[in-house]
Design a protein around this motif. Structure first.
Motif, short mmCIF file in Angstrom:
data_model
loop_
_atom_site.label_atom_id
_atom_site.label_comp_id
_atom_site.label_asym_id
_atom_site.label_seq_id
_atom_site.Cartn_x
_atom_site.Cartn_y
_atom_site.Cartn_z
N CYS A 193 0.22 3.43 3.15
CA CYS A 193 0.66 3.11 4.56
C CYS A 193 2.21 2.83 4.04
CB CYS A 193 0.10 1.69 4.67
SG CYS A 193 -1.64 1.72 5.04
N CYS A 228 -7.22 -1.34 1.00
CA CYS A 228 -6.34 -1.53 2.22
C CYS A 228 -7.08 -1.60 3.39
CB CYS A 228 -5.56 -0.42 2.28
SG CYS A 228 -4.28 -0.50 3.73
N CYS A 244 0.92 -1.21 -0.10
CA CYS A 244 0.08 0.05 0.11
C CYS A 244 0.92 1.33 -0.02
CB CYS A 244 -0.89 -0.06 1.16
SG CYS A 244 -1.79 1.47 1.30
ZN LIG Z 1 -3.12 1.53 3.34
#
Ligand SMILES: [Zn+2]
Length: 145
Positions: A20, A41, A17
């Motif tokens: 993230c 996600c 991701c």
């Molecule tokens: Zn994420």
């Protein structure tokens, strides 16, 4: 073991991701031709294209060059041979080297630059070959004749 064919929308899958900046657990949103296309996600709830988790690429271990080894070996050999020559000698009785001094084979000399050396042989009446720790040198000496 889970294969890609078993995956369908709603299943969980690991994906990278970008939000993230890590590999997180994702829920599959869309699957096309057995390939995961879109995921969500589970951490940030962001939806994006599926990014497969790439295995860590290990950096190739650099092999140290073997080129320096033979030279080192030769130097070690020279030093070891030199050590052998010094065995049983009284190093305090080394003769200070001077171009005006007379030296004979097997004499122990003390050279201001090269250090301790052993006279290997006389090349000519005024030249001697001397064994030093690092190398053999030809030095000038006074004629003994
Ligand atoms: Zn994420």
């Amino acid at each position: 073991m889970t294969t890609i064919d078993d995956l369908s929308a709603g299943d969980d899958v690991d994906s990278r991701c970008l939000k993230c900046k890590a590999v997180t657990n994702h829920t599959i949103i869309a699957v096309q031709d057995g390939q995961i296309v879109k995921v969500q996600c589970n951490t940030c709830r962001g939806r994006h294209n599926y990014r497969p988790v790439k295995p860590e690429v290990k950096k190739a271990v650099r092999r140290s060059s073997a080129k320096t080894k033979p030279r080192l070996g030769k130097e070690v050999k020279q030093a070891a041979r030199f050590e052998d020559l010094l065995v049983g000698r009284d190093l305090t009785k080394a003769l200070p080297y001077a171009m005006t001094a007379v030296f004979e084979p097997d004499d122990l000399i003390d050279h201001p630059t090269f250090g301790l050396g052993v006279v290997a042989k006389k090349i000519s009446p005024v030249r001697i070959e001397v064994f030093f720790k690092d190398a053999q040198k030809v030095l000038v000496c006074a004629s003994s004749l």
